[in-house]
Design an enzyme around this catalytic site. Sequence first.
Site, PDB file in Angstrom:
ATOM      1  N   SER A 128       0.717  -1.362  -0.003  1.00 26.31           N
ATOM      2  CA  SER A 128      -0.115   0.158   0.141  1.00 26.31           C
ATOM      3  C   SER A 128       0.865   1.138   0.085  1.00 26.31           C
ATOM      4  CB  SER A 128      -0.948   0.161   1.073  1.00 26.31           C
ATOM      5  OG  SER A 128      -1.510   1.351   1.452  1.00 26.31           O
ATOM      6  N   GLU A 130       0.342   3.717   1.820  1.00 26.57           N
ATOM      7  CA  GLU A 130       0.384   4.057   3.135  1.00 26.57           C
ATOM      8  C   GLU A 130       1.761   3.746   3.876  1.00 26.57           C
ATOM      9  OE1 GLU A 130      -1.805   5.919   4.952  1.00 26.57           O
ATOM     10  OE2 GLU A 130      -3.216   6.255   3.431  1.00 26.57           O
ATOM     11  N   TYR A 152      -1.724   0.435  10.212  1.00 22.50           N
ATOM     12  CA  TYR A 152      -2.098  -0.183   9.103  1.00 22.50           C
ATOM     13  C   TYR A 152      -1.016  -0.307   8.206  1.00 22.50           C
ATOM     14  CZ  TYR A 152      -3.650  -1.119   4.150  1.00 22.50           C
ATOM     15  OH  TYR A 152      -3.848  -1.543   2.768  1.00 22.50           O
TER      16      TYR A 152
END
Length: 323
Positions: A128, A130, A152
């Site tokens: 991701s 992120e 996460y």
Amino acid sequence: MSKTALITGITGQDGSYLSELLLEKGYKVHGLVRRASIEDPIHRLHRLKKILPDIELHPGSLESYPSLYDIVRKIAPDEIYHLGAQSFVSYSFEDEFSTINTNLNGTHYMLSAVRQCAPDARFYFAGSSEMFGKVKEVPQTEETPFHPRSAYGISKVAGFHLTRNYREAYGLHTSSGILFNHESPRRGFEFVTRKITSHVAAIKKGKANQLHLGNLDAKRDWGHASDYIKAMWLMLQQEEGDDYVIATGVTHTVREFCESAFAHVGLDYRDFVLTDPKLFRPAEVAALQGDASKAKKILGWTHKKSFEDLVVEMVEEDLKSVK
């Protein structure tokens, strides 16, 4: 002879699009699902409704190594797409422990099961954007250092390194896709894009009158999920496993997403959108923008659908569903 694929997270947005793509290519498609999903198919399997007769689902848990071991051994897949995770970033601030345990252990268990039961299988890990978090450079490439800003993101960085380690230490064909934000009408309602488009539809139909959002100035690189799952498949068709950034290379703010979505139905977002401090992240990720040059060069991948097309498609689908 047709190939066999196993997908974790098959009930989600990406899993449903990927299942359809693989079926079109003649694959036998298997999916790992929670037992609760099989017991409540109307709500939990709705994205797979059209293809349920063509796929085989296996009840199991990413938190149970024995169940993953047995499923991988039984199916003996040629390709494994590990998409399953607790993927809602905001929730990861509320429950850091379950996010990290589920995401990290699930990835580790899957990799170990592959190594033990299907060492010739090709493995895809859903990374991701992120993972970049507090970015060191713009745009971000495969060489950009990670600085995650959520549980996460941290869990995905750990999964990325685990995936690479199984490639380097054990010779497995593993690849990670560092996918930037990708949306569609199948996106969950808890994600900001779907929250916006569903509220636009409800407001247009007179069923709502306000939309509460957090940071309107957060920038994201948004693409369409149906484009991004093609990149996943392409990665596992290469002779060697590797890591790839998948992105459009174009950023928009949450404010711009609102503006486009409301404008499509003839409304001004400023009349309906309220900023709610409670919806700001404790540690914000300001500007995510990906450089997919490597994927374009090696995989021949480029995105097809524009930001504007994405917004319009999501709004139109939500307008159809407003009762």
